[in-house]
Scaffold this motif. Structure first.
Motif, PDB file in Angstrom:
ATOM      1  N   PRO A  44       0.831  -1.206   0.000  1.00  0.00           N
ATOM      2  CA  PRO A  44       0.000   0.000   0.000  1.00  0.00           C
ATOM      3  C   PRO A  44       0.868   1.261   0.000  1.00  0.00           C
ATOM      4  N   VAL A  45       0.550   2.204  -0.865  1.00  0.00           N
ATOM      5  CA  VAL A  45       1.277   3.472  -0.913  1.00  0.00           C
ATOM      6  C   VAL A  45       1.264   4.131   0.466  1.00  0.00           C
ATOM      7  N   ALA A  46       0.137   4.077   1.141  1.00  0.00           N
ATOM      8  CA  ALA A  46       0.013   4.719   2.458  1.00  0.00           C
ATOM      9  C   ALA A  46       1.008   4.153   3.466  1.00  0.00           C
ATOM     10  N   ALA A  47       1.404   2.901   3.310  1.00  0.00           N
ATOM     11  CA  ALA A  47       2.317   2.256   4.258  1.00  0.00           C
ATOM     12  C   ALA A  47       3.760   2.715   4.086  1.00  0.00           C
ATOM     13  N   VAL A  48       4.089   3.324   2.939  1.00  0.00           N
ATOM     14  CA  VAL A  48       5.477   3.711   2.670  1.00  0.00           C
ATOM     15  C   VAL A  48       5.621   5.204   2.376  1.00  0.00           C
ATOM     16  N   SER A  49       4.614   5.990   2.726  1.00  0.00           N
ATOM     17  CA  SER A  49       4.596   7.416   2.373  1.00  0.00           C
ATOM     18  C   SER A  49       5.005   8.351   3.498  1.00  0.00           C
ATOM     19  N   ASP A  50       5.555   7.825   4.566  1.00  0.00           N
ATOM     20  CA  ASP A  50       5.886   8.658   5.725  1.00  0.00           C
ATOM     21  C   ASP A  50       7.316   9.190   5.718  1.00  0.00           C
ATOM     22  N   GLY A  51       8.064   8.953   4.645  1.00  0.00           N
ATOM     23  CA  GLY A  51       9.445   9.422   4.572  1.00  0.00           C
ATOM     24  C   GLY A  51      10.449   8.471   5.193  1.00  0.00           C
ATOM     25  N   ALA A  52       9.964   7.435   5.861  1.00  0.00           N
ATOM     26  CA  ALA A  52      10.856   6.446   6.475  1.00  0.00           C
ATOM     27  C   ALA A  52      11.103   5.294   5.507  1.00  0.00           C
ATOM     28  N   ALA A  53      12.285   4.715   5.588  1.00  0.00           N
ATOM     29  CA  ALA A  53      12.591   3.526   4.797  1.00  0.00           C
ATOM     30  C   ALA A  53      11.889   2.330   5.440  1.00  0.00           C
ATOM     31  N   HIS A  54      11.158   1.587   4.639  1.00  0.00           N
ATOM     32  CA  HIS A  54      10.464   0.387   5.107  1.00  0.00           C
ATOM     33  C   HIS A  54      11.167  -0.805   4.482  1.00  0.00           C
ATOM     34  N   TYR A  55      11.606  -1.737   5.330  1.00  0.00           N
ATOM     35  CA  TYR A  55      12.426  -2.858   4.899  1.00  0.00           C
ATOM     36  C   TYR A  55      11.566  -4.112   4.723  1.00  0.00           C
ATOM     37  N   TYR A  56      11.854  -4.850   3.647  1.00  0.00           N
ATOM     38  CA  TYR A  56      11.105  -6.054   3.305  1.00  0.00           C
ATOM     39  C   TYR A  56      12.076  -7.166   2.930  1.00  0.00           C
ATOM     40  N   SER A  57      11.600  -8.398   3.043  1.00  0.00           N
ATOM     41  CA  SER A  57      12.372  -9.539   2.553  1.00  0.00           C
ATOM     42  C   SER A  57      11.448 -10.419   1.728  1.00  0.00           C
ATOM     43  N   PHE A  58      12.021 -11.033   0.714  1.00  0.00           N
ATOM     44  CA  PHE A  58      11.281 -11.855  -0.239  1.00  0.00           C
ATOM     45  C   PHE A  58      12.053 -13.146  -0.446  1.00  0.00           C
ATOM     46  N   ASP A  59      11.368 -14.263  -0.360  1.00  0.00           N
ATOM     47  CA  ASP A  59      12.000 -15.567  -0.577  1.00  0.00           C
ATOM     48  C   ASP A  59      12.073 -15.836  -2.076  1.00  0.00           C
ATOM     49  N   ALA A  60      13.277 -15.732  -2.625  1.00  0.00           N
ATOM     50  CA  ALA A  60      13.512 -15.981  -4.046  1.00  0.00           C
ATOM     51  C   ALA A  60      14.166 -17.354  -4.178  1.00  0.00           C
ATOM     52  N   ASN A  61      13.335 -18.391  -4.230  1.00  0.00           N
ATOM     53  CA  ASN A  61      13.828 -19.772  -4.353  1.00  0.00           C
ATOM     54  C   ASN A  61      14.833 -20.120  -3.266  1.00  0.00           C
ATOM     55  N   GLY A  62      14.481 -19.809  -2.019  1.00  0.00           N
ATOM     56  CA  GLY A  62      15.320 -20.156  -0.881  1.00  0.00           C
ATOM     57  C   GLY A  62      16.335 -19.092  -0.499  1.00  0.00           C
ATOM     58  N   LYS A  63      16.446 -18.042  -1.271  1.00  0.00           N
ATOM     59  CA  LYS A  63      17.369 -16.937  -0.971  1.00  0.00           C
ATOM     60  C   LYS A  63      16.549 -15.762  -0.448  1.00  0.00           C
ATOM     61  N   ASP A  64      16.931 -15.246   0.717  1.00  0.00           N
ATOM     62  CA  ASP A  64      16.224 -14.137   1.352  1.00  0.00           C
ATOM     63  C   ASP A  64      16.727 -12.823   0.749  1.00  0.00           C
ATOM     64  N   VAL A  65      15.942 -12.243  -0.154  1.00  0.00           N
ATOM     65  CA  VAL A  65      16.318 -11.002  -0.832  1.00  0.00           C
ATOM     66  C   VAL A  65      15.694  -9.833  -0.069  1.00  0.00           C
ATOM     67  N   LYS A  66      16.542  -8.899   0.351  1.00  0.00           N
ATOM     68  CA  LYS A  66      16.072  -7.764   1.158  1.00  0.00           C
ATOM     69  C   LYS A  66      16.060  -6.491   0.309  1.00  0.00           C
ATOM     70  N   PHE A  67      15.036  -5.679   0.544  1.00  0.00           N
ATOM     71  CA  PHE A  67      14.929  -4.403  -0.143  1.00  0.00           C
ATOM     72  C   PHE A  67      14.206  -3.407   0.748  1.00  0.00           C
ATOM     73  N   PHE A  68      14.273  -2.145   0.360  1.00  0.00           N
ATOM     74  CA  PHE A  68      13.540  -1.123   1.096  1.00  0.00           C
ATOM     75  C   PHE A  68      12.782  -0.239   0.121  1.00  0.00           C
ATOM     76  N   VAL A  69      11.719   0.361   0.640  1.00  0.00           N
ATOM     77  CA  VAL A  69      10.873   1.272  -0.126  1.00  0.00           C
ATOM     78  C   VAL A  69      10.676   2.509   0.740  1.00  0.00           C
ATOM     79  N   LEU A  70      10.740   3.693   0.126  1.00  0.00           N
ATOM     80  CA  LEU A  70      10.474   4.922   0.849  1.00  0.00           C
ATOM     81  C   LEU A  70       9.956   5.978  -0.104  1.00  0.00           C
ATOM     82  N   LYS A  71       9.277   6.964   0.452  1.00  0.00           N
ATOM     83  CA  LYS A  71       8.862   8.132  -0.317  1.00  0.00           C
ATOM     84  C   LYS A  71       9.847   9.231   0.031  1.00  0.00           C
ATOM     85  N   SER A  72      10.594   9.692  -0.969  1.00  0.00           N
ATOM     86  CA  SER A  72      11.607  10.720  -0.726  1.00  0.00           C
ATOM     87  C   SER A  72      10.946  12.094  -0.614  1.00  0.00           C
TER      88      SER A  72
END
Length: 150
Positions: A44-72
């Motif tokens: 949700p856009v509302a969840a990442v629109s506060d200017g803070a970096a929000h960190y996520y992880s995604f299981d890519a075939n057994g590999k934990d891929v980490k990323f962040f989303v933020l509104k600059s």
């Protein structure tokens, strides 16, 4: 008295752990795990629109891929892997300091408005994303493509 000393040490370890690099300690408050639906991760856009970096992880075939989303500060929703081309082997990622993302390995700072704009070096490695209505959409294939960083 010795028991009190051990309690003090434990409290200090927790305090240091929570403060260290703004990251999780002993599994508390780590990146939010996300899954793909129909080939995409949707946030949700509302969840990442506060200017803070929000960190996520995604299981890519057994590999934990980490990323962040933020509104600059320029109003753009941005996304990047929690890794760069230079320091990724250290697996330390980035923390946020105001409008800057800071490499937890080398200490270089990157203004949030440059994420997804500048590639290479110690810049956060860009992650393609689109905003569709009230959702940020990231292709599972694009996230999986970053597995080499982790």
């Amino acid at each position: 008295m010795n028991g009190l000393k051990y309690v003090g040490v434990i409290v200090m370890l927790f305090a240091l752990g929570f403060a260290a690099e703004g990251k999780a300690f002993w599994g508390f408050g780590g990146p939010e795990k996300v899954e793909a639906v129909n080939g995409s991760v949707t946030l949700p856009v509302a969840a990442v629109s506060d200017g803070a970096a929000h960190y996520y992880s995604f299981d890519a075939n057994g590999k934990d891929v980490k990323f962040f989303v933020l509104k600059s500060s320029d109003g753009v929703i941005r996304a990047a892997f929690d890794a760069c081309d230079v320091c990724y082997l250290e697996k330390k990622g980035y923390s946020q300091d105001g409008e800057f993302m800071v490499c937890n390995n080398c200490g270089q700072k990157f203004h949030s408005s440059r994420i997804n704009e500048v590639r290479g070096g110690c810049n956060p490695s860009p992650l393609a994303r689109t905003v569709s209505g009230e959702s940020v959409v990231i292709s599972a294939a694009d996230i999986s493509a970053g597995a080499g960083y982790f």
